[in-house]
Design an enzyme around this catalytic site. Structure first.
Site, PDB file in Angstrom:
ATOM      1  N   GLY A  46      43.762  31.291  55.928  1.00  0.00           N
ATOM      2  CA  GLY A  46      43.059  31.543  57.181  1.00  0.00           C
ATOM      3  C   GLY A  46      42.252  30.394  57.745  1.00  0.00           C
ATOM      4  N   ASP A 103      37.636  31.231  57.100  1.00  0.00           N
ATOM      5  CA  ASP A 103      37.841  31.788  58.428  1.00  0.00           C
ATOM      6  C   ASP A 103      36.801  32.851  58.767  1.00  0.00           C
ATOM      7  OD1 ASP A 103      38.873  33.609  56.584  1.00  0.00           O
ATOM      8  OD2 ASP A 103      40.854  33.758  57.492  1.00  0.00           O
ATOM      9  N   ASP A 106      33.695  38.790  55.439  1.00  0.00           N
ATOM     10  CA  ASP A 106      33.751  40.230  55.732  1.00  0.00           C
ATOM     11  C   ASP A 106      32.922  40.959  54.667  1.00  0.00           C
ATOM     12  OD1 ASP A 106      34.505  42.748  56.629  1.00  0.00           O
ATOM     13  OD2 ASP A 106      36.522  42.669  55.789  1.00  0.00           O
ATOM     14  N   ASP A 162      44.933  36.389  60.546  1.00  0.00           N
ATOM     15  CA  ASP A 162      46.218  37.077  60.666  1.00  0.00           C
ATOM     16  C   ASP A 162      46.082  38.588  60.539  1.00  0.00           C
ATOM     17  OD1 ASP A 162      45.589  36.923  57.788  1.00  0.00           O
ATOM     18  OD2 ASP A 162      47.532  37.883  57.550  1.00  0.00           O
TER      19      ASP A 162
HETATM   20  P1  IMP Z   1      35.897  39.300  52.158  1.00  0.00           P
HETATM   21  O1  IMP Z   1      36.142  38.897  50.735  1.00  0.00           O
HETATM   22  O2  IMP Z   1      35.873  40.762  52.363  1.00  0.00           O
HETATM   23  O3  IMP Z   1      34.735  38.607  52.791  1.00  0.00           O
HETATM   24  O4  IMP Z   1      37.218  38.958  52.907  1.00  0.00           O
HETATM   25  C1  IMP Z   1      37.501  37.786  53.428  1.00  0.00           C
HETATM   26  C2  IMP Z   1      38.976  37.706  53.743  1.00  0.00           C
HETATM   27  O5  IMP Z   1      39.520  38.916  54.277  1.00  0.00           O
HETATM   28  C3  IMP Z   1      39.115  36.669  54.806  1.00  0.00           C
HETATM   29  O6  IMP Z   1      39.303  35.420  54.231  1.00  0.00           O
HETATM   30  C4  IMP Z   1      40.317  37.152  55.575  1.00  0.00           C
HETATM   31  O7  IMP Z   1      41.480  36.624  54.987  1.00  0.00           O
HETATM   32  C5  IMP Z   1      40.319  38.656  55.405  1.00  0.00           C
HETATM   33  N1  IMP Z   1      39.726  39.316  56.606  1.00  0.00           N
HETATM   34  C6  IMP Z   1      38.564  39.983  56.677  1.00  0.00           C
HETATM   35  N2  IMP Z   1      38.316  40.430  57.911  1.00  0.00           N
HETATM   36  C7  IMP Z   1      39.367  40.028  58.663  1.00  0.00           C
HETATM   37  C8  IMP Z   1      39.713  40.176  60.052  1.00  0.00           C
HETATM   38  O8  IMP Z   1      38.979  40.772  60.885  1.00  0.00           O
HETATM   39  N3  IMP Z   1      40.897  39.626  60.434  1.00  0.00           N
HETATM   40  C9  IMP Z   1      41.717  38.963  59.587  1.00  0.00           C
HETATM   41  N4  IMP Z   1      41.436  38.776  58.290  1.00  0.00           N
HETATM   42  C10 IMP Z   1      40.277  39.325  57.826  1.00  0.00           C
HETATM   43 MG    MG Z   2      40.874  34.184  54.083  1.00  0.00          MG
END
Ligand code: IMP
Ligand code: MG
Length: 180
Positions: A46, A103, A106, A162
Protein backbone atom coordinates in the site's frame (compact mmCIF):
# COMPACT_ATOMS: atom_id res chain seq x y z
CA UNK A 1 -22.44 -2.31 -7.16
CA UNK A 2 -19.53 -0.28 -5.92
CA UNK A 3 -19.73 3.47 -5.86
CA UNK A 4 -16.75 5.67 -5.13
CA UNK A 5 -16.83 9.14 -3.67
CA UNK A 6 -13.83 11.43 -3.90
CA UNK A 7 -12.47 12.30 -0.47
CA UNK A 8 -9.13 13.94 -1.34
CA UNK A 9 -8.11 14.95 -4.86
CA UNK A 10 -4.73 14.41 -6.49
CA UNK A 11 -4.02 18.12 -5.96
CA UNK A 12 -4.96 18.09 -2.26
CA UNK A 13 -2.78 15.04 -1.71
CA UNK A 14 0.17 16.61 -3.54
CA UNK A 15 -0.11 19.72 -1.38
CA UNK A 16 -0.17 17.71 1.87
CA UNK A 17 2.74 15.50 0.82
CA UNK A 18 4.81 18.55 -0.10
CA UNK A 19 4.11 20.05 3.34
CA UNK A 20 4.93 16.83 5.21
CA UNK A 21 8.10 16.38 3.17
CA UNK A 22 9.26 19.87 4.08
CA UNK A 23 8.48 19.19 7.75
CA UNK A 24 10.47 15.95 7.69
CA UNK A 25 13.38 17.64 5.96
CA UNK A 26 13.41 20.34 8.67
CA UNK A 27 13.10 17.81 11.50
CA UNK A 28 16.00 15.63 10.35
CA UNK A 29 18.35 18.25 8.94
CA UNK A 30 20.18 18.71 12.23
CA UNK A 31 19.54 15.17 13.48
CA UNK A 32 21.44 13.38 10.75
CA UNK A 33 25.18 13.50 11.23
CA UNK A 34 27.40 14.25 8.24
CA UNK A 35 27.35 11.24 5.89
CA UNK A 36 24.32 9.78 7.70
CA UNK A 37 21.21 9.01 5.69
CA UNK A 38 17.61 8.64 6.80
CA UNK A 39 16.38 5.07 6.34
CA UNK A 40 12.89 5.23 4.87
CA UNK A 41 11.05 1.91 5.28
CA UNK A 42 7.93 1.41 3.19
CA UNK A 43 5.27 -1.13 4.02
CA UNK A 44 4.32 -3.00 0.85
CA UNK A 45 2.13 -2.92 -1.08
CA UNK A 46 0.00 0.00 0.00
CA UNK A 47 2.74 2.50 0.78
CA UNK A 48 4.47 2.44 -2.59
CA UNK A 49 2.81 5.54 -4.04
CA UNK A 50 2.91 7.67 -0.87
CA UNK A 51 6.54 6.69 -0.33
CA UNK A 52 7.51 7.53 -3.90
CA UNK A 53 5.95 10.98 -3.52
CA UNK A 54 7.31 11.53 -0.02
CA UNK A 55 10.98 10.76 -0.75
CA UNK A 56 10.80 13.22 -3.64
CA UNK A 57 9.45 15.89 -1.28
CA UNK A 58 12.42 15.67 1.11
CA UNK A 59 14.55 18.24 -0.68
CA UNK A 60 18.24 17.68 0.03
CA UNK A 61 17.74 15.17 2.83
CA UNK A 62 19.84 12.07 2.03
CA UNK A 63 17.83 8.84 2.21
CA UNK A 64 18.13 5.09 1.86
CA UNK A 65 15.00 3.14 1.09
CA UNK A 66 13.96 -0.34 2.12
CA UNK A 67 10.68 -2.23 2.20
CA UNK A 68 8.88 -4.76 4.35
CA UNK A 69 5.86 -6.78 3.45
CA UNK A 70 3.62 -7.92 6.26
CA UNK A 71 0.49 -9.91 6.59
CA UNK A 72 -1.75 -9.33 9.56
CA UNK A 73 -4.47 -11.56 10.86
CA UNK A 74 -7.05 -10.47 13.37
CA UNK A 75 -6.70 -12.84 16.27
CA UNK A 76 -9.81 -12.92 18.38
CA UNK A 77 -8.03 -14.59 21.26
CA UNK A 78 -5.78 -11.57 21.87
CA UNK A 79 -6.03 -7.86 21.22
CA UNK A 80 -2.72 -7.99 19.37
CA UNK A 81 -3.63 -10.29 16.51
CA UNK A 82 -0.80 -11.78 14.54
CA UNK A 83 1.61 -10.32 12.04
CA UNK A 84 3.79 -12.38 9.73
CA UNK A 85 6.75 -11.04 7.76
CA UNK A 86 6.43 -11.89 4.07
CA UNK A 87 9.45 -9.79 3.05
CA UNK A 88 11.94 -8.66 5.63
CA UNK A 89 14.17 -5.59 5.66
CA UNK A 90 17.47 -5.87 3.83
CA UNK A 91 19.08 -3.13 5.94
CA UNK A 92 20.71 -3.27 9.36
CA UNK A 93 18.54 -1.16 11.67
CA UNK A 94 20.89 -0.68 14.59
CA UNK A 95 22.03 2.90 14.94
CA UNK A 96 19.96 4.15 11.98
CA UNK A 97 17.41 6.95 11.96
CA UNK A 98 14.33 5.15 10.63
CA UNK A 99 11.14 6.56 9.14
CA UNK A 100 8.40 4.01 8.53
CA UNK A 101 6.00 4.91 5.74
CA UNK A 102 2.58 3.28 5.65
CA UNK A 103 -0.54 3.93 3.62
CA UNK A 104 -3.08 3.90 6.43
CA UNK A 105 -3.31 3.27 10.16
CA UNK A 106 -6.57 1.51 10.90
CA UNK A 107 -6.72 -0.87 13.90
CA UNK A 108 -3.06 -0.02 14.43
CA UNK A 109 -1.99 -3.64 14.57
CA UNK A 110 0.44 -3.47 11.66
CA UNK A 111 2.23 -0.34 12.83
CA UNK A 112 2.26 -1.34 16.51
CA UNK A 113 3.86 -4.63 15.54
CA UNK A 114 6.35 -3.12 13.07
CA UNK A 115 7.50 -0.31 15.35
CA UNK A 116 8.12 -2.82 18.14
CA UNK A 117 10.00 -5.06 15.71
CA UNK A 118 12.22 -2.16 14.61
CA UNK A 119 12.69 -0.78 18.13
CA UNK A 120 14.01 -4.16 19.29
CA UNK A 121 16.79 -3.73 16.76
CA UNK A 122 17.94 -0.48 18.37
CA UNK A 123 17.52 2.25 15.77
CA UNK A 124 18.99 5.69 16.58
CA UNK A 125 15.42 6.97 16.24
CA UNK A 126 12.10 5.80 14.85
CA UNK A 127 9.25 7.82 13.44
CA UNK A 128 6.14 6.94 11.44
CA UNK A 129 4.50 8.66 8.48
CA UNK A 130 1.06 7.63 7.21
CA UNK A 131 -0.94 8.97 4.31
CA UNK A 132 -4.16 8.42 6.24
CA UNK A 133 -4.96 8.09 9.93
CA UNK A 134 -8.30 6.29 10.25
CA UNK A 135 -9.22 6.45 13.88
CA UNK A 136 -12.60 4.78 14.41
CA UNK A 137 -11.36 1.19 14.73
CA UNK A 138 -8.02 1.81 16.49
CA UNK A 139 -7.22 -1.02 18.90
CA UNK A 140 -3.49 -0.64 19.29
CA UNK A 141 -2.13 2.76 20.21
CA UNK A 142 0.40 3.92 17.64
CA UNK A 143 2.44 7.06 17.57
CA UNK A 144 1.96 8.75 14.21
CA UNK A 145 4.54 11.48 13.67
CA UNK A 146 3.48 12.63 10.22
CA UNK A 147 -0.12 12.30 9.02
CA UNK A 148 -1.40 13.20 5.58
CA UNK A 149 -5.09 13.15 6.35
CA UNK A 150 -7.22 12.15 9.33
CA UNK A 151 -10.53 10.46 8.64
CA UNK A 152 -13.01 8.95 11.02
CA UNK A 153 -14.10 5.83 9.22
CA UNK A 154 -14.95 4.41 5.82
CA UNK A 155 -13.12 2.16 3.39
CA UNK A 156 -10.67 4.14 1.26
CA UNK A 157 -9.18 3.26 -2.10
CA UNK A 158 -6.68 4.90 -4.42
CA UNK A 159 -3.28 6.48 -3.83
CA UNK A 160 -1.87 2.99 -3.17
CA UNK A 161 -4.84 1.72 -1.19
CA UNK A 162 -6.66 -1.27 -2.59
CA UNK A 163 -9.87 -3.19 -2.40
CA UNK A 164 -9.02 -6.82 -3.27
CA UNK A 165 -5.84 -5.51 -4.98
CA UNK A 166 -7.82 -3.15 -7.21
CA UNK A 167 -7.83 0.66 -7.47
CA UNK A 168 -4.28 1.30 -6.15
CA UNK A 169 -3.50 3.48 -9.19
CA UNK A 170 -6.29 5.99 -8.69
CA UNK A 171 -4.59 9.35 -8.19
CA UNK A 172 -7.05 10.57 -5.55
CA UNK A 173 -8.36 9.02 -2.35
CA UNK A 174 -11.92 7.72 -2.63
CA UNK A 175 -14.36 6.21 -0.21
CA UNK A 176 -15.73 2.95 -1.51
CA UNK A 177 -19.42 2.47 -1.00
CA UNK A 178 -20.45 -1.13 -1.41
CA UNK A 179 -24.15 -1.54 -1.98
CA UNK A 180 -26.15 -4.60 -2.86
P1 IMP B 1 -4.20 -2.04 10.72
O1 IMP B 1 -3.20 -3.08 11.13
O2 IMP B 1 -5.59 -2.38 11.09
O3 IMP B 1 -3.82 -0.65 11.11
O4 IMP B 1 -4.31 -2.17 9.17
C1 IMP B 1 -3.53 -1.55 8.31
C2 IMP B 1 -3.67 -2.18 6.95
O5 IMP B 1 -5.01 -2.54 6.61
C3 IMP B 1 -3.25 -1.14 5.97
O6 IMP B 1 -1.89 -1.23 5.72
C4 IMP B 1 -4.09 -1.46 4.76
O7 IMP B 1 -3.41 -2.40 3.97
C5 IMP B 1 -5.35 -2.11 5.32
N1 IMP B 1 -6.46 -1.11 5.38
C6 IMP B 1 -7.02 -0.60 6.48
N2 IMP B 1 -7.98 0.29 6.19
C7 IMP B 1 -8.02 0.35 4.84
C8 IMP B 1 -8.81 1.10 3.89
O8 IMP B 1 -9.69 1.93 4.24
N3 IMP B 1 -8.56 0.85 2.58
C9 IMP B 1 -7.62 -0.02 2.15
N4 IMP B 1 -6.84 -0.73 2.98
C10 IMP B 1 -7.05 -0.56 4.32
MG1 MG C 1 -0.80 -1.85 4.16
Amino acid sequence: MAKMNLVYSREEIAERVTAIGAEIERDYKDVLAKSERLLVVGVLNGAFIFMADLVRALGDLPVDVDFVRLSSYADHTSSLGEVVILKNLDTEIQGRHVLVVEDIADCGLTLAWLTEYINKRHPASLKVAVAVDKQARRKQPVNLDYVGFTVDDGFLIGYGLDYAQKYRGLPGLYELEITE
